[in-house]
Design an enzyme around this catalytic site. Structure first.
Site, PDB file in Angstrom:
ATOM      1  N   ASP A 102       2.347  -4.843   8.589  1.00 10.43           N
ATOM      2  CA  ASP A 102       1.171  -3.990   8.502  1.00 10.43           C
ATOM      3  C   ASP A 102      -0.052  -4.909   8.468  1.00 10.43           C
ATOM      4  O   ASP A 102      -0.204  -5.727   7.554  1.00 10.43           O
ATOM      5  CB  ASP A 102       1.248  -3.099   7.252  1.00 10.43           C
TER       6      ASP A 102
ATOM      7  N   TYR B 173     -10.343   1.424  10.979  1.00 12.19           N
ATOM      8  CA  TYR B 173     -11.609   1.662  10.255  1.00 12.19           C
ATOM      9  C   TYR B 173     -11.954   0.586   9.246  1.00 12.19           C
ATOM     10  O   TYR B 173     -12.945   0.693   8.551  1.00 12.19           O
ATOM     11  CB  TYR B 173     -11.606   3.047   9.599  1.00 12.19           C
ATOM     12  N   LYS B 174     -11.126  -0.447   9.130  1.00 15.86           N
ATOM     13  CA  LYS B 174     -11.434  -1.504   8.160  1.00 15.86           C
ATOM     14  C   LYS B 174     -12.201  -2.614   8.882  1.00 15.86           C
ATOM     15  O   LYS B 174     -13.346  -2.433   9.255  1.00 15.86           O
ATOM     16  CB  LYS B 174     -10.147  -1.974   7.485  1.00 15.86           C
TER      17      LYS B 174
ATOM     18  N   ARG C 189     -12.694  -4.977  -6.486  1.00 19.31           N
ATOM     19  CA  ARG C 189     -12.340  -5.551  -5.193  1.00 19.31           C
ATOM     20  C   ARG C 189     -13.606  -5.710  -4.352  1.00 19.31           C
ATOM     21  O   ARG C 189     -14.402  -4.779  -4.222  1.00 19.31           O
ATOM     22  CB  ARG C 189     -11.352  -4.597  -4.524  1.00 19.31           C
TER      23      ARG C 189
ATOM     24  N   PHE D  74       0.864  -1.178   0.000  1.00 21.81           N
ATOM     25  CA  PHE D  74       0.000   0.000   0.000  1.00 21.81           C
ATOM     26  C   PHE D  74       0.906   1.235   0.000  1.00 21.81           C
ATOM     27  O   PHE D  74       1.800   1.349   0.838  1.00 21.81           O
ATOM     28  CB  PHE D  74      -0.905  -0.028   1.232  1.00 21.81           C
TER      29      PHE D  74
HETATM   30  C1  LIG Z   1      -5.619   1.206   4.589  1.00 16.00           C
HETATM   31  C2  LIG Z   1      -4.156   1.051   4.738  1.00 16.00           C
HETATM   32  C3  LIG Z   1      -3.384   2.044   5.365  1.00 16.00           C
HETATM   33  C4  LIG Z   1      -4.059   3.330   5.775  1.00 16.00           C
HETATM   34  O1  LIG Z   1      -3.228   4.229   6.372  1.00 16.00           O
HETATM   35  P1  LIG Z   1      -3.853   5.570   6.989  1.00 16.00           P
HETATM   36  O2  LIG Z   1      -2.725   6.230   7.641  1.00 16.00           O
HETATM   37  O3  LIG Z   1      -4.959   5.147   7.912  1.00 16.00           O
HETATM   38  O4  LIG Z   1      -4.454   6.365   5.871  1.00 16.00           O
HETATM   39  C5  LIG Z   1      -2.039   1.807   5.565  1.00 16.00           C
HETATM   40  N1  LIG Z   1      -1.466   0.647   5.142  1.00 16.00           N
HETATM   41  C6  LIG Z   1      -2.192  -0.304   4.509  1.00 16.00           C
HETATM   42  C7  LIG Z   1      -1.523  -1.561   4.072  1.00 16.00           C
HETATM   43  C8  LIG Z   1      -3.550  -0.120   4.282  1.00 16.00           C
HETATM   44  O5  LIG Z   1      -4.242  -1.043   3.635  1.00 16.00           O
END
Ligand SMILES: *Cc1c(COP(=O)(O)O)cnc(C)c1O
Length: 415
Positions: A200, A225-226, A374, A129
């Site tokens: 992560d 939030y996921k 997705r 990501f």
């Molecule tokens: C959703 C996601 C993030 C989100 O990071 P934020 O700082 O909350 O915007 C980070 N890493 C991964 C792998 C994600 O899927």
């Protein structure tokens, strides 16, 4: 739970046998929506409205500044962190809830690099990501020196590990394909060359069982939030293995990470333990909402969540392939459920308008560039019948080319 030949009747039977079926009533979902995007923003738990109303009117409204003590707001990052820890195999005192995933990654990456001062490389996935890669790039440019970020395909990560590797920074589940890495084996391989590992868990925490302690992970970060259903922009979390906690003070040295914030000393002294990974004042309102989502995850059996997640995803793949053959969809997620997170992705050359057409019919997934449809499956609230209807709707949109309408081609700012 076994996956039958997909049909509406099979889906109804699977819903009837589902041990998690009662969990759906804990969420407020629009009646006309099939929600397959809980991997991007989890659904709203019903109790959030009452909980946040109480925190606003009673706690903030009546207690005012006293709330930091009387409602122990000050203890929330540790308290909610310990609850999240139970979901990811982390002992009490090893997780705090704070800030965003991006910011937390910066803290733990800085710590990990400081523990390996003589090694040059941070290794990560080319398809990680992007925020993780951007944060690493920012940290490297801030600290100077000769650190470098090496980006590799998943298959090349282990062979690339060497005595030059300071940190291996990986996301357990690929956000595009849903491919899930072997945390235990990869952590071991990194340790064999003396490197540290940051995981992560954005697409792992709350989605399936994680055991950071058994894997021997050094650091981890993840998202509120996921699959934890904490609400848009919910606070994130970070994990630091007990052995590393007091070895280094992370550089975002705000007062909440000080050994004694309320003595107001001019010089920073890091707190002992995980508290030194805090920075500023916690977001009490947002963390209260997240706490509700985390409690729901804690009450559910993670083994049952994993079993249903695999069954839902298998059902969806089989249903889509049965209903929409020859319409240009290509499965890009692993077919073996044990190698997948809780999502299914298909590539399609017109992925963006196809997803817009689905959303217009109430089937909400998302699109990830360059061409990926997705679909996230949150076992707490997604039913097999939803899965069947989503597959039917997708097949109809492809068969009728309903997606080929100018309204569905216009790109929105958030995809
Ligand atoms: C959703 C996601 C993030 C989100 O990071 P934020 O700082 O909350 O915007 C980070 N890493 C991964 C792998 C994600 O899927």
């Amino acid at each position: 739970m076994t996956t039958a030949v997909p049909s509406l009747a099979a889906a109804e039977a699977l819903d009837q046998q589902d041990p998690l079926a009662s969990r759906r009533a804990l969420f407020d979902l629009p009646a006309d929506v099939i929600y397959l995007d809980g991997n991007s923003l989890g659904a709203l738990p019903k109790d959030v409205a009452a909980r946040t109303a109480t925190v606003v009117s009673t706690e903030w409204g009546q207690s005012l500044i006293r709330g930091w003590n009387t409602h122990d707001w000050i203890g929330m990052p540790a308290r909610v962190g310990d609850k999240i820890g139970q979901l990811i195999g982390a002992a009490p005192g090893t997780v705090v809830c704070a800030d965003s995933t991006s910011v937390n990654l910066f803290k733990v990456l800085a710590a990990a690099l400081a523990l390996r001062p003589d090694r040059r490389d941070i290794i990560s996935q080319r398809d990680n990501f992007p925020t993780d890669l951007y944060m690493a790039q920012g940290l490297i440019s801030l600290t100077g020196g000769d650190r470098r970020l090496r980006l590799l395909d998943d298959a090349n990560v282990i062979p690339a590990l060497s005595e030059d590797t300071a940190v291996l920074m990986l996301t357990e589940v690929d956000y595009r394909t849903g491919a899930k890495l072997d945390m235990v084996a990869i952590t071991q391989a990194a340790h064999d060359v003396g490197a540290l590992v940051i995981w992560d868990l954005a697409h792992s925490a709350g989605a399936f069982p994680v055991d950071l302690t058994r894997a021997g992970a050094d650091f981890a970060v993840g998202c509120g939030y996921k699959y934890l259903n904490g609400g848009p922009g919910a606070p994130a979390f970070l994990y630091v293995a007990p052995a590393h906690q007091d070895d280094f003070a992370q550089p975002l040295s705000g007062w909440m990470g000080h050994a004694s914030p309320f003595t107001f000393e001019p010089d920073y002294r890091p707190a002992v333990g995980i508290d030194r990974y805090l920075c500023g004042t916690p977001s009490v309102l947002a963390m209260s909402a997240l706490d509700v989502g985390v409690d729901i995850a804690l009450e559910a059996d993670m083994g049952a969540i994993r079993a249903k997640s695999i069954a839902l995803c298998d059902f969806f793949i089989t249903a889509v392939e049965q209903l929409a053959p020859g319409h240009g969809l290509q499965l890009v997620s692993p077919r073996d459920g044990t190698l997948r997170g809780s999502q299914v992705s298909f590539a399609h050359s017109d992925g963006y308008p196809v997803m817009q057409a689905l959303i217009a019919r109430g089937v909400i997934g998302d699109f990830r560039a360059p061409n990926i449809l997705r679909f996230g499956f949150t076992p707490l609230y997604v039913r097999f019948t939803d899965t069947w209807r989503a597959a039917e709707t997708l097949a109809d949109i492809l068969a009728t080319r309903a997606w080929d309408d100018p309204a569905f081609h216009a790109r929105k700012s958030v995809t």
